[in-house]
Design an enzyme around this catalytic site. Sequence first.
Site, PDB file in Angstrom:
ATOM      1  N   GLU A  37       0.819  -1.212   0.000  1.00 27.73           N
ATOM      2  CA  GLU A  37       0.000   0.000   0.000  1.00 27.73           C
ATOM      3  C   GLU A  37       0.854   1.264   0.000  1.00 27.73           C
ATOM      4  O   GLU A  37       0.525   2.246  -0.661  1.00 27.73           O
ATOM      5  CB  GLU A  37      -0.951   0.006   1.204  1.00 27.73           C
ATOM      6  N   CYS A 192     -13.033   1.052 -14.920  1.00 28.98           N
ATOM      7  CA  CYS A 192     -13.345   2.478 -14.787  1.00 28.98           C
ATOM      8  C   CYS A 192     -12.056   3.277 -14.832  1.00 28.98           C
ATOM      9  O   CYS A 192     -11.691   3.978 -13.890  1.00 28.98           O
ATOM     10  CB  CYS A 192     -14.094   2.728 -13.477  1.00 28.98           C
ATOM     11  N   CYS A 199     -17.180   0.927 -20.140  1.00 25.91           N
ATOM     12  CA  CYS A 199     -18.541   1.028 -19.595  1.00 25.91           C
ATOM     13  C   CYS A 199     -19.434  -0.120 -20.083  1.00 25.91           C
ATOM     14  O   CYS A 199     -20.359  -0.531 -19.374  1.00 25.91           O
ATOM     15  CB  CYS A 199     -19.155   2.370 -19.965  1.00 25.91           C
ATOM     16  N   CYS A 202     -19.266  -2.884 -17.596  1.00 32.54           N
ATOM     17  CA  CYS A 202     -19.186  -2.476 -16.183  1.00 32.54           C
ATOM     18  C   CYS A 202     -20.435  -2.918 -15.422  1.00 32.54           C
ATOM     19  O   CYS A 202     -21.555  -2.718 -15.891  1.00 32.54           O
ATOM     20  CB  CYS A 202     -19.026  -0.972 -16.070  1.00 32.54           C
ATOM     21  N   CYS A 208     -25.070   4.084 -13.519  1.00 32.58           N
ATOM     22  CA  CYS A 208     -23.993   5.091 -13.551  1.00 32.58           C
ATOM     23  C   CYS A 208     -24.495   6.424 -14.096  1.00 32.58           C
ATOM     24  O   CYS A 208     -24.826   6.558 -15.280  1.00 32.58           O
ATOM     25  CB  CYS A 208     -22.819   4.596 -14.396  1.00 32.58           C
TER      26      CYS A 208
END
Length: 355
Positions: A37, A192, A199, A202, A208
């Site tokens: 991370e 995304c 899209c 998705c 959306c």
Amino acid sequence: MTAQLFSKAVLDWYEQYGRKNLPWQQQISPYRVWVSEIMLQQTQVTTVIPYFERFMQRFPDVFSLSTAKQDEVLHLWTGLGYYARGRNLHACAKTIVNEYNGLFPHSVEQLSELPGIGRSTAAAIASISMGIHAPILDGNVKRVLTRCFAVPGWPGDGQVQKRLWSLAEELTPNHSSRQYTQAMMDLGATLCTRSKPACGICPLQPQCLGLKTGNPTQFPNSKPKKAKPEKHTILIMISNPAGEYFLQQRPQQGIWGGLWSFPEGTDRQAARLMVQRLLPGTEALEQELPPFRHTFSHYHLHIQPVVFRLQRHLATVQETDNPNHCWYNPVSPDNIGLAAPVKMLLQQQSTEEYP
DNA sequence: AAGTCGGGGAT
DNA sequence: ATCCCAGACTT
């Protein structure tokens, strides 16, 4: 739409299409997730992978990292950028070992207090490595949320950030914490995306709002841009007859903090004076190398490298002025952190001398 | 709220 | 060439 509908769509998609083979997704532990991370802050996955592998090889656990020399940590960070991350990582490992008995605290609040770990990184560590319910808000989530809910404004803005955190909290389910966190990151990273989002495949396509506007890539609204200043420097590459180069360690704070670099001068005459101040009485042949431009987050730096080849090796470095100097041998390099242009110049010189 | 911190990938 | 990336920290 309800939060349950949102998280179910995301989780179902993840189960089928999410990434499960990234290096830090194997042998999941707080340590490995933490290191990943930190490395992934403002850094793309493909860039991080080799750094992560090398780091884990050398520092397999928090104990080995806590007793390491900072130079060796920064050596493994060379080229990754944002070197405060490496320094904070090292400091954090010491804290974990000395104050937490080598175990990461199991709460977002405590994790957030550790150096280099902010709210989102703490939540990512807690959810992925400990299964704790904790919403994240990284670049991926910001992109997914601003698009899905057509959130106007630049995400760096305080009010926008507040709204996004509130959305993230509302949508994060109380179960499957690890999967949901990873799912949101994967959605942002693989479908995304910043440009050319997929899209058509998705899972959030039906609801959306960004897609409904006809231009989903307008979200997130871009950061207000500001011209980057231009700066200049001369990198003073002093070499001795042994083929070694004179390096100084930079101060902990500021650009390239804690890394080793060449002395610098504002102009050619200042460079000569610097050489005489560092190595009084030396004679050197000067050779100008091709200049180039290096770009940072907030300014451009025109770099003019000049090699000063010493005719005789003088060991009389002004110790009081430069307690942190070394003669760096590109052929048998030390494990120290180098700024990217410095590493490049050293490699370039050594390959020219020993082709 | 704005500035400081890197380097590289994508476009 | 610009934009931005699994942000945090300082001022």
